[in-house]
Each structure stands twice: as C-alpha cells, then as structure tokens.
Design an enzyme around this catalytic site. Structure first.
Site: not given
Ligand SMILES: NC(=O)C1=CN([C@@H]2O[C@H](COP(=O)(O)OP(=O)(O)OC[C@H]3O[C@@H](n4cnc5c(N)ncnc54)[C@H](OP(=O)(O)O)[C@@H]3O)[C@@H](O)[C@H]2O)C=CC1
Ligand SMILES: N[C@@H](CC(=O)OP(=O)(O)O)C(=O)O
Length: 372
Positions: A160, A262
């Site tokens: 990710c 993130h």
C-alpha cells in the site's frame, strides 16, 4: 468509452480472505460494481460453514451488502470457486502462497493483495494507475506453468505504501525523464496491519518507527513497477527493474495513530539537468492520466493525482475518501535543498492501496481480453 467484452455481461467473482480488512473493502466495492457479481466467499476454517454476517466482524461504515449477508463462507479450496471467472485475494500472507498457487493451477484468474508472488519473475506486479503494460507477462506465466495453463494466472498489486508513491513518481518520469534518487518517509495507518492489528496500548499517544519488511518492499517493488519489460534473444520476457536508469530509493516507515490513509513525505532528484520547477511539477502531476481511466475502467479515478494548493493538505481524515479513495492526493510541492523537489502524498491504503487496485486490475484484464 465502452467495455467491449464486459458489455451486457455479468462476471462471477470470488473473494478469498473475505472476512478481513481488505476482504470487507472488496465486498463493499463489488456490491455496487457494474459487471462483477460476488458468487463465492472464502476464509479460514474458523469462518467456513457460517453465513457471512455471522463469520465477519464488520468494520465498514455502510451495512453488510444484502447479496452476501446469508452467503455461506467456504474454505479456500478451488473446488468451491470453479464457477468464478475472477478471484480476488485478501488472504493473510501466511497462507496466501499455497492457496493462490492452487487456484491458479485450477485455471482461475487470481488478483492478489498479498506479498507472496510480487517478486516472482513471471508474475506482474501492477499498480493499475501506472503499469498496465505489465499484463504482457501473463501469456508467458501461463505457458511456463507446469502444466501449462489456458485461463489461470496470478497478478498482484503492490504494497500500500509503494502504491501511493509510485503514482506521482510515474507521472514525474513521464513528464521529465528518469529519476535518479528518491527518499521517502511514511506515516502509515493502523488499518494497514489488518484486524485487530496493532494493540491500542502500542499506538494510542504514540508512533512506532518500524513496520516489519515494509522498507525493503517499497525499495524493491518501486523498481519492478516503474521498470519496463524486455525480451531476450530467446524470445523470453523479463522485468527490467528500471535497470537502464538506476534509481536509488531509501524508505523509512512509521506506524501512526490514524485509522485509514497512508501519508508519505517524498524527495526526488531527476537525472536530467536542470530539474523542473515546483510549478512545472504541480502541472505535470495534475495532468497525469492513467490507462485505466483512458480505457474506461469503471473504478478508475477521473483525477489520478489530485494536487492540493493549500499549505496544510493532504490530510488523511479530510482527503482519504475523495473519489472513493481510488486516486492519490499530492500537496506541498516545493524545492528540496538536498535533492530537487519534495512533496507529500496521501493514498487510501485499503482502497487504491489494496482492494480498489485489485478491482481495477481485473477490469483491465477484462478489457485486455485476459478473462475468458
Ligand atoms: N490492510 C491493508 O492496508 C493492506 C493489506 N494488504 C495485504 O492483504 C492481505 C489481507 O490483509 P488484511 O485484510 O489487512 O488482513 P486481515 O488479517 O484483516 O484478514 C486476513 C484474512 O485472511 C483469512 N485467513 C487467515 N488465515 C487463513 C487460512 N489459514 N485459510 C484461509 N483464510 C485465512 C482471514 O479469515 P478469518 O477471518 O476466517 O480468520 C481473513 O479473511 C494481506 O496479505 C496483507 O498483507 C495489502 C495492502 C494493504
Ligand atoms: N504492511 C502494510 C500493509 C500490508 O499488508 O502490506 P503488504 O501487502 O506489502 O504485506 C501496512 O502495514 O500498512
């Protein structure tokens, strides 16, 4: 734009790891999909035999979709998924390797989120907003399998954090030529560790400056994704790992008390001199469009990269759900006194960082004629 070979067609799909963090996001997204229809669900023996609504600890903001509430969860064995044309995997990496290989050998097309096959020299590692050209490896993967396959293959998406950063890096290379070096510091959400994930006593009021294996994955995966495919004299293809223009990458990964999204601080140096100005970089990032969008993938974001002008954006709580988390946000584009340019990236780790990427990859596979 029309989807020639999906038009008017329902494509049955299965979800492995359907009870997990990524599996739940798959189910939420697939429940509203124009042609993928959930047909089978798989998880561990702990969940198998139960209705999905009984097996899952549902953590999404929207209710469990009607289509799966009473669907019985199966063990992750190919025999329960043979009617599916596509299988999405959100399996724990501890078990994903053997299970995904068995599904491929049963002639199923597997779209995996797990790390197990990302380094395999025959398996495409595709961030659908960047390197859809790596689908070219699928024929060779099928041909060299033992026994050779007609329909089965494994295709993975990236880690990710890798996914978030390669999108602007690809846009910069497209506009200004090869990058020479890149330094990345991540601030990664708790949901990246699955459920229940990081203990609350470790993460509340705290930052953990270590995520096992993450830095190595970012530094290696970025090269496979941004590199091309070369063909040898023997006609065999291989991933070139950006070898014609060596790119040095240094990543530092941190877990922070954010639930989803993130954030990454990135500095880059360009090979070509003089480097572009911050304004040229902003314009190139905003202008970048993906093949996934150009080819008409229904889950592709209209804005692959949304460029923020405000000095304090992107922020995970405010920006992670823009376009359902299917694109990336970039902000704070400015001069770097050590390298050339620095900026901040935000990517939704469970959307474009996981389930959305797999779904986009499957949409690309349909459009490119790999699903039969
Ligand atoms: N979370 C994220 O942001 C990202 C995760 N990934 C990767 O995606 C994968 C899934 O991650 P995540 O959803 O966070 O993980 P979770 O721990 O939340 O879910 C794991 C899933 O795997 C199933 N599972 C566990 N053991 C077995 C087994 N022996 N046989 C069959 N199924 C099993 C679980 O089923 P049960 O409920 O029955 O135990 C569950 O459905 C991992 O490989 C992860 O590295 C990739 C990118 C981002
Ligand atoms: N390690 C990532 C999530 C993940 O599972 O990554 P990978 O698929 O590369 O193992 C995180 O903690 O945020």
């Amino acid at each position: 734009m029309t989807l020639h070979n999906a038009e008017g067609r329902e494509i049955k799909v299965g979800v492995l790891g359907a009870t997990g963090t990524v599996g739940q996001r798959f189910i939420s997204l697939l429940a509203g999909h124009p042609y993928f229809v959930i047909h089978a669900l798989g998880a561990s023996a702990r969940s198998a035999g139960k209705a999905y609504s009984q097996a899952v600890v549902w953590k999404q903001t929207s209710p469990i979709p009607h289509i799966v509430r009473e669907m019985v969860v199966q063990e992750c064995k190919p025999e329960f998924f043979l009617e599916c044309s596509v299988v999405f995997s959100g399996l724990d990496a501890e078990v994903a390797g053997d299970i995904e290989a068995a599904f491929r050998n049963a002639e199923l097309a597997v779209f995996s989120n797990a790390k197990n096959f990302r380094r395999d020299p025959l398996v495409p590692l595709i961030v659908p907003l960047v390197n859809g050209n790596h689908f070219a490896m699928i024929h060779q993967q099928r041909a060299l399998n033992n026994p050779p396959l007609k329909k089965g293959f494994i295709l993975t998406n990236a880690n990710c954090s890798t996914t978030g950063v390669v999108v602007p890096l690809a846009a910069l290379e497209k506009a200004f030529g090869p990058l020479e070096s890149c330094i990345i510091t991540t601030m990664q959400a708790i949901s990246g560790a699955g459920y229940p994930g990081v203990p609350s006593l470790d993460i509340v009021d705290n930052i953990v400056p270590y995520i096992s294996g993450e830095e190595e994955k970012m530094e290696w995966e970025t090269l496979k994704i941004l590199g091309g495919i070369t063909e040898g004299d023997d006609g065999l293809k291989s991933f070139d790992m950006h070898s014609r223009h060596p790119l040095r990458i240094s990543a530092s990964c941190n877990r922070v008390p954010v639930i989803e999204g993130h954030t990454e601080c990135v500095s880059v140096r360009f090979a070509r001199r003089p480097p572009p100005s911050p304004q040229q970089v902003r314009e190139a990032l905003a202008a970048y469009t993906s093949d996934a969008y150009a080819l008409g993938c229904p889950s592709a974001p209209r804005h692959t990269i949304f460029v923020h002008e405000e000095a304090d954006r992107p922020q995970p709580r405010l920006d992670r759900d823009y376009q359902k988390g299917s694109g990336v946000s970039v902000g704070r584009v400015r001069q770097c006194r050590v390298l050339d340019i620095k900026f901040v990236v935000l990517a939704n780790n469970v959307a474009i960082g996981a389930a959305t990427s797999s779904i986009l990859n499957a949409e690309l596979a349909v459009i490119k004629g790999h699903i039969n």
